[in-house]
Motif scaffolding. Sequence first.
Motif, mmCIF file in Angstrom:
data_model
loop_
_atom_site.group_PDB
_atom_site.id
_atom_site.type_symbol
_atom_site.label_atom_id
_atom_site.label_comp_id
_atom_site.label_asym_id
_atom_site.label_seq_id
_atom_site.Cartn_x
_atom_site.Cartn_y
_atom_site.Cartn_z
ATOM 1 N N ALA A 146 -2.245 6.061 5.341
ATOM 2 C CA ALA A 146 -3.583 6.016 5.927
ATOM 3 C C ALA A 146 -4.242 4.671 5.656
ATOM 4 O O ALA A 146 -4.861 4.067 6.552
ATOM 5 N N ALA A 147 -4.122 4.180 4.432
ATOM 6 C CA ALA A 147 -4.704 2.878 4.092
ATOM 7 C C ALA A 147 -4.005 1.765 4.865
ATOM 8 O O ALA A 147 -4.665 0.830 5.354
ATOM 9 N N LEU A 201 0.822 -1.212 0.000
ATOM 10 C CA LEU A 201 0.000 0.000 0.000
ATOM 11 C C LEU A 201 0.858 1.264 0.000
ATOM 12 O O LEU A 201 0.610 2.197 -0.774
ATOM 13 N N VAL A 237 1.416 13.205 -1.442
ATOM 14 C CA VAL A 237 0.001 12.875 -1.268
ATOM 15 C C VAL A 237 -0.185 11.357 -1.312
ATOM 16 O O VAL A 237 -0.907 10.782 -0.491
ATOM 17 N N GLY A 238 0.478 10.695 -2.248
ATOM 18 C CA GLY A 238 0.403 9.240 -2.342
ATOM 19 C C GLY A 238 0.967 8.558 -1.110
ATOM 20 O O GLY A 238 0.418 7.553 -0.637
ATOM 21 N N GLY A 247 0.976 9.822 1.920
ATOM 22 C CA GLY A 247 -0.023 10.015 2.969
ATOM 23 C C GLY A 247 -1.207 9.074 2.819
ATOM 24 O O GLY A 247 -1.671 8.474 3.794
ATOM 25 N N LEU A 248 -1.693 8.932 1.599
ATOM 26 C CA LEU A 248 -2.822 8.024 1.363
ATOM 27 C C LEU A 248 -2.431 6.569 1.613
ATOM 28 O O LEU A 248 -3.211 5.795 2.177
ATOM 29 N N GLY A 249 -1.224 6.199 1.182
ATOM 30 C CA GLY A 249 -0.755 4.837 1.421
ATOM 31 C C GLY A 249 -0.599 4.539 2.897
ATOM 32 O O GLY A 249 -0.956 3.453 3.369
ATOM 33 N N GLY A 296 1.272 3.832 -3.182
ATOM 34 C CA GLY A 296 1.013 5.260 -3.025
ATOM 35 C C GLY A 296 2.182 6.096 -3.506
ATOM 36 O O GLY A 296 2.010 7.083 -4.242
ATOM 37 N N GLY A 330 2.173 8.238 -6.995
ATOM 38 C CA GLY A 330 2.468 9.660 -6.874
ATOM 39 C C GLY A 330 3.665 10.069 -7.709
ATOM 40 O O GLY A 330 3.672 11.133 -8.349
#
Length: 67
Positions: free
Chosen positions: A53-54, A22, A46-47, A49-51, A26, A30
């Motif tokens: 979070a997931a 993950l 951003v990727g 952060g999203l990775g 991300g 990104g």
Amino acid sequence: MSKKPTPALGNLVGMGVTVGLLVGAGIGGGYWLDETFKTGLLFMLVGLGLGMAAAGAVLYFGIREFL
């Protein structure tokens, strides 16, 4: 007193691999977007952060029953 179960090694290894994939996806996605749109490090951060979070969600729901 009820004893809580302990996670199996396979579950822990599976969660570790999932977290790595993950976060890597991300960052990789990104990076690709940054190279495509010439945006510096914006989409890679951003990727990331999203990775993360997931990955946090996967870890939380994976070990919730053992806490």
